[in-house]
Motif scaffolding. Structure first.
Motif, short mmCIF file in Angstrom:
data_model
loop_
_atom_site.label_atom_id
_atom_site.label_comp_id
_atom_site.label_asym_id
_atom_site.label_seq_id
_atom_site.Cartn_x
_atom_site.Cartn_y
_atom_site.Cartn_z
N UNK A 147 0.82 -1.21 0.00
CA UNK A 147 0.00 0.00 0.00
C UNK A 147 0.86 1.25 0.00
N UNK A 148 1.90 1.25 0.82
CA UNK A 148 2.81 2.41 0.88
C UNK A 148 3.57 2.60 -0.42
N UNK A 149 3.77 1.50 -1.15
CA UNK A 149 4.49 1.59 -2.42
C UNK A 149 3.57 1.95 -3.58
N UNK A 150 2.27 2.09 -3.28
CA UNK A 150 1.38 2.61 -4.30
C UNK A 150 0.32 1.68 -4.80
N UNK A 151 0.23 0.43 -4.28
CA UNK A 151 -0.83 -0.46 -4.72
C UNK A 151 -2.15 0.10 -4.24
N UNK A 152 -3.04 0.39 -5.18
CA UNK A 152 -4.32 1.01 -4.83
C UNK A 152 -4.26 2.52 -4.91
N UNK A 153 -3.06 3.08 -5.15
CA UNK A 153 -2.92 4.52 -5.27
C UNK A 153 -2.50 4.87 -6.70
N UNK A 154 -2.36 6.15 -6.92
CA UNK A 154 -2.11 6.62 -8.28
C UNK A 154 -0.80 6.08 -8.87
N UNK A 155 0.24 5.95 -8.07
CA UNK A 155 1.54 5.58 -8.63
C UNK A 155 1.51 4.21 -9.29
N UNK A 156 0.93 3.20 -8.65
CA UNK A 156 0.91 1.88 -9.26
C UNK A 156 -0.02 1.85 -10.47
N UNK A 157 -1.09 2.63 -10.43
CA UNK A 157 -1.97 2.71 -11.59
C UNK A 157 -1.20 3.24 -12.80
N UNK A 158 -0.39 4.24 -12.55
CA UNK A 158 0.37 4.83 -13.65
C UNK A 158 1.45 3.87 -14.15
N UNK A 159 2.04 3.10 -13.24
CA UNK A 159 3.03 2.11 -13.67
C UNK A 159 2.39 1.08 -14.60
N UNK A 161 -0.27 1.53 -16.47
CA UNK A 161 -0.57 2.19 -17.75
C UNK A 161 0.69 2.36 -18.60
N UNK A 162 1.80 2.73 -17.95
CA UNK A 162 3.06 2.87 -18.68
C UNK A 162 3.50 1.52 -19.26
N UNK A 163 3.33 0.46 -18.47
CA UNK A 163 3.72 -0.86 -18.96
C UNK A 163 2.78 -1.31 -20.08
N UNK A 164 1.52 -0.91 -20.00
CA UNK A 164 0.58 -1.23 -21.07
C UNK A 164 1.04 -0.61 -22.38
N UNK A 165 1.59 0.60 -22.32
CA UNK A 165 2.09 1.25 -23.53
C UNK A 165 3.30 0.48 -24.08
N UNK A 188 4.99 -8.02 -19.66
CA UNK A 188 4.29 -6.82 -19.17
C UNK A 188 3.82 -7.00 -17.73
N UNK A 189 3.20 -8.14 -17.44
CA UNK A 189 2.65 -8.36 -16.10
C UNK A 189 3.77 -8.47 -15.07
N UNK A 190 4.81 -9.24 -15.39
CA UNK A 190 5.91 -9.43 -14.44
C UNK A 190 6.63 -8.12 -14.16
N UNK A 191 6.69 -7.22 -15.15
CA UNK A 191 7.41 -5.96 -14.95
C UNK A 191 6.76 -5.09 -13.88
N UNK A 192 5.43 -5.11 -13.79
CA UNK A 192 4.78 -4.32 -12.75
C UNK A 192 5.12 -4.88 -11.38
N UNK A 193 5.08 -6.20 -11.25
CA UNK A 193 5.45 -6.83 -9.98
C UNK A 193 6.90 -6.54 -9.64
N UNK A 194 7.78 -6.57 -10.64
CA UNK A 194 9.19 -6.25 -10.41
C UNK A 194 9.36 -4.81 -9.93
N UNK A 459 -4.52 -4.68 -13.37
CA UNK A 459 -3.77 -5.14 -14.53
C UNK A 459 -4.69 -5.79 -15.56
N UNK A 460 -5.59 -6.64 -15.11
CA UNK A 460 -6.49 -7.31 -16.04
C UNK A 460 -7.30 -6.31 -16.85
N UNK A 461 -7.86 -5.32 -16.18
CA UNK A 461 -8.69 -4.35 -16.89
C UNK A 461 -7.86 -3.51 -17.85
N UNK A 462 -6.75 -2.96 -17.38
CA UNK A 462 -5.97 -2.03 -18.22
C UNK A 462 -5.32 -2.76 -19.40
N UNK A 463 -4.71 -3.90 -19.17
CA UNK A 463 -4.04 -4.61 -20.27
C UNK A 463 -5.04 -5.11 -21.31
#
Length: 505
Positions: A147-159, A161-165, A188-194, A459-463
């Protein structure tokens, strides 16, 4: 000098003696197991009588474990006992039984049962395959830190979206030629987790990253084989036998080695005043509790925790997206309806965002139905009761393994009007609005639901929407030959291998 005949006779005697001793050992083990079972059998749910040594293996085919359990449920009801070799388990079949155990009595059922492939390497460490105080502490830390790293917040959402691009650009590079999408999606999926665990993404051409994804594929394919089912039933014997289960264990050890290296890299550049990722946050906690003799924050738990989060947050989402693309190839009319919703809500000029989902009920319903119908983890991950537990008039002794069959929830006719049919209408009301279902459990339910559920849903929705927004999917082959049934029916439902072409819209 001994004659050849005498030597041969001596060798035969040795073999016979070894076989005799082995049979005595099995008989002794079965006798002890039988005595224990007889003492407790009157308190357990009903089930088929086990045979010596093999239990109910003559009634449960490892190659179709799920169908075998369904047949037994029709005879013994929604709660029944089976013997898997020396291992005894209580099976929960259908929504009501699974929900009553995992949600209503979640604390008692929160222990972790045996999955031999993972247990042989993790050995009760990390967040995914531990239980009790260790699991509670590591889960609390993992959820808070992510949560502190952004899961559920704007930062992870943007990551995401960037990976989707990045994914869209990579798919464009295929030049409208046929290709297997598995590798690109896994990247793509593994990169977000990384990004969350290790603080950085990997280039799609990175060789170490390629090797890591290949090992993950081996792990899940071999863990879903019949041999892996037998390994869980006869762990002590099959530990010493060759087979696909050994390939899965070796792949897991290789991934564990990768995680250890990542920790070592972080330790060399660690600055406690500026934590970069999950590893740094765990290292900070380790330093704070270094004088606590009962701390759960030590190196083995760190490595096994990031290993479990990496595996759980990468390949499972990737496999679901591969299933999804196969459904769109089989049902192009569904693809067209989603595209109409994309054009109306998002357009073609920007990458989809998770905020769009609330305005796209049909797309949301399709993704849910894909998850329900494909049953990614059909058997669920085994649980264990942590104390003597009263359940539906039975008494489950402490330590009893529990199999909450998630497929039986997703195929429950009391919860879905036509569960054997792929129909997004299962998640739509009469007005076309998205409709939730308590029987939707692809991430399990209760206290041990998937730690990364919220990130996986994003991830499922955006990808999926980003791919359909950018490309027309074309099957390489005859569409009538599309088979959406999984090619593996074990721990995971893995889709058939297929090739497609993506045509820019």
């Amino acid at each position: 000098m001994l004659q050849p005949a005498t030597l041969a006779l001596g060798a035969n005697v040795t073999v016979y003696l070894l076989l005799f001793m082995f049979c005595l050992l099995l008989l002794w083990a079965w006798t002890r197991h039988g005595e224990s079972s007889r003492r407790e059998s009157s308190r357990l749910p009903p089930g088929p009588a086990p045979l010596p040594l093999i239990g109910n293996l003559h009634q449960i085919r490892p190659s179709n474990f799920l169908k075998s359990l369904k047949t037994l449920s029709e005879k013994y009801g929604p709660v029944f006992t089976v013997h898997l070799g020396f291992r005894r388990a209580v099976v929960l079949w259908g929504y009501d039984a699974v929900k009553e155990a995992l949600v209503d009595q979640g604390e008692a059922f929160s222990g972790r049962g045996t999955v031999a492939t993972f247990g042989s390497v993790l050995k009760d460490h990390g967040v995914n395959f531990s239980e009790g105080t260790r699991w509670k502490e590591l889960r609390r830390f993992s959820v808070l830190t992510m949560g502190n790293l952004g899961v559920g917040k704007r930062s992870i959402k943007e990551k995401i979206r960037e990976e989707a691009q990045h994914l869209i650009d990579e798919l464009k590079s295929t030049g409208e030629l046929p290709f297997d999408p598995a590798f690109h999606i896994s990247n793509a999926v593994a990169n977000v987790t990384c990004s969350v665990l290790f603080g950085n993404r990997f280039d799609y051409q990175d060789k170490e990253f390629h090797d890591l994804l290949r090992m993950m594929n081996v792990l899940f394919v071999e863990s879903s084989s019949s041999f892996a089912q037998l390994y869980t039933m006869f762990t002590n014997i099959m530990d010493h036998l060759p087979g696909p289960h050994q390939k899965a264990c070796q792949a897991l050890r290789n991934i564990q080695t990768f995680c250890k290296r990542r920790v070592e890299i972080n330790q060399k550049t660690f600055d406690p005043s500026d934590p970069r990722d999950f590893i740094d946050h765990f290292l900070i906690k380790m330093e704070k509790e270094k004088d606590n003799p009962s701390t759960e924050y030590f190196m083995k738990n760190l490595v096994c925790t990031i290993l479990g989060l990496f595996i759980g947050g990468s390949e499972t989402v990737s496999i679901t997206i591969r299933h999804a693309l196969l459904f769109f190839l089989k049902y192009p009319e569904i693809e067209e309806k989603i595209l109409a919703e994309i054009d109306c809500v998002i357009g073609r000029a920007r990458i989809p965002a998770i905020e769009d989902k609330s305005n796209m009920p049909y797309t949301d319903a399709v993704i849910h139905e894909i998850q329900r119908f494909t049953d990614l983890v059909p058997l669920g991950v085994p649980h264990r009761v942590l104390e003597d537990t009263s359940f539906r008039g039975f008494l489950l002794p402490k330590g009893t393994e529990i199999y909450p069959i998630l497929s039986s929830v997703h195929r429950d006719p009391t919860q879905f009007k036509d569960p054997e049919t792929f129909d997004p209408g299962h998640f739509l009301d009469e007005n076309g609005k998205f409709k939730k279902s308590n029987a939707f459990m692809p991430f399990s339910a209760g206290k041990r639901n998937c730690t990364g559920e919220s990130m996986a849903k994003m991830e499922l929705f955006i990808y999926i929407t980003a791919i359909l927004q950018s490309f027309k999917l074309v099957l390489h082959g005859d569409p009538k030959d599309i088979d959406v049934r999984p090619r593996m029916n074990g721990f995971l439902h893995i889709p058939v291998n297929y090739e497609l072409k993506v045509i820019p819209r």
